[in-house]
Design an enzyme around this catalytic site. Sequence first.
Site, PDB file in Angstrom:
ATOM      1  N   HIS A  63     -58.082 -28.286 -40.248  1.00 30.83           N
ATOM      2  CA  HIS A  63     -57.390 -29.195 -41.555  1.00 30.83           C
ATOM      3  C   HIS A  63     -56.154 -28.510 -42.113  1.00 30.83           C
ATOM      4  O   HIS A  63     -55.547 -29.305 -42.713  1.00 30.83           O
ATOM      5  CB  HIS A  63     -58.535 -29.238 -42.326  1.00 30.83           C
ATOM      6  CG  HIS A  63     -59.786 -30.382 -41.961  1.00 30.83           C
ATOM      7  ND1 HIS A  63     -59.712 -31.762 -42.327  1.00 30.83           N
ATOM      8  CD2 HIS A  63     -60.950 -30.204 -41.201  1.00 30.83           C
ATOM      9  CE1 HIS A  63     -60.477 -32.285 -41.696  1.00 30.83           C
ATOM     10  NE2 HIS A  63     -61.635 -31.342 -40.985  1.00 30.83           N
ATOM     11  N   GLU A 122     -67.017 -41.683 -34.214  1.00 27.69           N
ATOM     12  CA  GLU A 122     -66.268 -40.129 -34.043  1.00 27.69           C
ATOM     13  C   GLU A 122     -67.596 -39.286 -33.303  1.00 27.69           C
ATOM     14  O   GLU A 122     -67.183 -38.149 -32.685  1.00 27.69           O
ATOM     15  CB  GLU A 122     -66.423 -39.591 -35.588  1.00 27.69           C
ATOM     16  CG  GLU A 122     -65.403 -39.959 -36.630  1.00 27.69           C
ATOM     17  CD  GLU A 122     -65.448 -39.383 -37.747  1.00 27.69           C
ATOM     18  OE1 GLU A 122     -64.730 -38.359 -38.026  1.00 27.69           O
ATOM     19  OE2 GLU A 122     -66.418 -39.742 -38.754  1.00 27.69           O
ATOM     20  N   ASP A 176     -62.397 -35.932 -34.348  1.00 25.15           N
ATOM     21  CA  ASP A 176     -63.816 -35.311 -33.631  1.00 25.15           C
ATOM     22  C   ASP A 176     -64.342 -36.274 -32.445  1.00 25.15           C
ATOM     23  O   ASP A 176     -65.029 -35.519 -31.988  1.00 25.15           O
ATOM     24  CB  ASP A 176     -64.768 -35.940 -35.124  1.00 25.15           C
ATOM     25  CG  ASP A 176     -64.614 -34.890 -35.945  1.00 25.15           C
ATOM     26  OD1 ASP A 176     -64.593 -33.416 -35.627  1.00 25.15           O
ATOM     27  OD2 ASP A 176     -64.869 -34.930 -37.337  1.00 25.15           O
ATOM     28  N   CYS A 190     -57.479 -43.591 -36.805  1.00 26.88           N
ATOM     29  CA  CYS A 190     -56.895 -42.851 -37.353  1.00 26.88           C
ATOM     30  C   CYS A 190     -57.121 -41.371 -37.024  1.00 26.88           C
ATOM     31  O   CYS A 190     -58.230 -40.910 -36.734  1.00 26.88           O
ATOM     32  CB  CYS A 190     -57.295 -42.759 -39.049  1.00 26.88           C
ATOM     33  SG  CYS A 190     -59.201 -42.415 -39.153  1.00 26.88           S
TER      34      CYS A 190
END
Length: 756
Positions: A362, A603, A627, A674
């Site tokens: 992240h 995901e 993911d 995304c």
Amino acid sequence: MLHLLRNVVEEVNSTRDLQTSLRTVVGRIREGMDVQVCSVFLWDPHVNRYVLMATDGLSPDAIGKVTLTQNQGLVALVGKREEPLNLSDATQHPNFFPVAGLGEEPYKGMLGVPIIHHRKLLGVLTIQKTDAGRFGDAEEAVMVTISAQLAGVLAHAEATGALSGLNLLGGEQQDVRFNGVAGAQGVAIGQAHVLLPPADLDAVPVRRTDDIEAEVKLFHDALASVRSDLRATSDRLKNELRPEELALFNVYVGILEDAALGDAVIERVRKGEWAQSALAEVMRGYIDHFDSMDDAYLRERASDMRDLGRRVLSYLQESVPETVLPENAILVGEEISPTVFGEMADGKIAGIVCTQGSANSHVAILARALDIPTVMGVQELPWQALQGEELVVDGYRGHLYYRLSQEKRRYFENIVEEEAEREAGLEALKDVPSETQDGVNISLLVNTGLQTDVIRSQDRGADGVGLFRTEVPFMLRERFPSEEEQALIYRAQLQAFSPLPVTMRTLDVGGDKSLAYFPIVEDNPFLGWRGLRVMLDHPELFMVQIRAMLRASVNLNNLKIMLPMVTSVSEVEESLALIHRAVMELNEEGVNAQVPHIGVMVEVPSAVYLVREFASQVDFISVGSNDLTQYLLAVDRNNPRVAGIYDAMHPAVLKALKMVVDAGNEANVPVSLCGELAGDPLGAVTLVGLGYRQLSMSSSNLLRVKAVLRQIDSGWAQTVASGLLHLDNPRVVRSTLRLALRKAGVPMADLGMLPS
């Protein structure tokens, strides 16, 4: 053998000097395995030769002088094969190479094992005996295990030596390069600003001090503060603990009052070392001493010593004024929390370097959003010693440079100038439509979370927000934000983009995203309690967030809600019931709330096969490629050791993406994507070819993607993507795609390739 193995491993890991480690290894092995010779040869890439670095049994005068080419002798054969070589009579082997003056003549039996670290050959470890005969399986196993331990020590020594400009063999170095994983594109030249973890004895850098008396006083004051804390704790708990338990506090105080501990630290300070590293070195010595003891009770005392050391260190760290963040700062640390971006001075961060994590951590994702060149997973970097040093972050190749030559520095300065020129040229695309040459519109959305994301997104002409990471405001606080606080945050986001749509993902914590005030500790967090699972188990948190979103959207009506980590239809049904309940509650309270468009994120593999079922219940589908790639390939996206396996252009991932978009189109439900794949110009072209018409990405990548999409034809992209689905290697996929784009006349610079 096991006793020998444990002793060698403990001593090697506790020794901080390379030559001492090597002498320890060869001496211990020779004695413990009852052989006549043990030697270590290291590979020197600067001269392309093996160098004898340590031996117990051969001529000590040969150390550092005897060298072998990569094709010379049995040592070279071990290195070339990268596997153990166990010979009953080495002198009879065709590769045997006698070296004058080395003293190998009496020895017959020989066992050599390669020393390898992350696929890189560092050297060869050998043992020899006078008797003819192969070594046993147990001896071979021990040697392989020791070489694996030695590999880590050598890799660390190589990196540490590089900081001083010396290689393992003492030669001068310039343009020292540390390898990591590209986290965010770009090149940054700046001054290192090290972010030390609080009270970590293993992370304290060794530094010199000019004011010895001040450091001595700081140390004495820290000791006094910890003694006072311990006595106060003992007094507070005296009615709750038994006498023998209370006695432990007195033992701790006694250790801190022991002259031996204080004298050892003061002695190092008197030699010019600051108190923090002097304390850390002394405490590590005590810890290693207790750790090596056979008695289980005494080994447990190692944790006591570590706890005491950390308590004293925390006071020493408090006494040091915070270093002012320099202009063009390169943030360096083990792990850098995303909250750092909210605390650091805006515009001063030029680059980021982390020794842990990967391209899809992240921190790297946020760095891409802020357009900050970043390198992740630089595992062997002695980062604590870099404070104030000039560094170059190469976010294209995933390299960190140090001690640059003038020629190399000019090279990177030219790249920085070229980048600035290219970015200026992209500004002209802000207001032009995002469509292919055959007129197919591709909606380019942005991922947001920080306030700076909003400003950057508006500057780049985004078509809306495809992912608002609601966990970011939660991570920047020390408690759960209230419904009113959340409503204000969401209202600001919705107003900023109105009338364009804003897709808000419900709180997505767990895995690699944690809240200090809501810790989730699991052995396997990525397969554990995360995403929607947490929110459904805590409907009180889910309802507060949904109510805040609905209130924020009143009279704007541009809200879309997205559910993360969906694995089953029942989870969707339960979530929809709670959302509709929140709408009813607000209407009863006089708030004109409306049911917004609701979607799910694909995901995990199970969701790929449930798109048709989801499509009957929700208004849109969004693929979370980060993911999804992780779970399809069974690769932890934060682990730099397997970063080379994680690739969203893997054929399995591309086939799954095709399945999802086809199923969504058949059900007449819009499908977006995304993830970092959307922000990669190569990935965006592939996605358009697969059938995606909505892509959400970091704002920093939006204009780059638009520039490429405006140069291609959607039909051409479909043909190219169809061909990619038949390939079996992600590297081949990328090279094939690059070749196709080059033939189509798209410049490599537009694709985010390193400028010339």
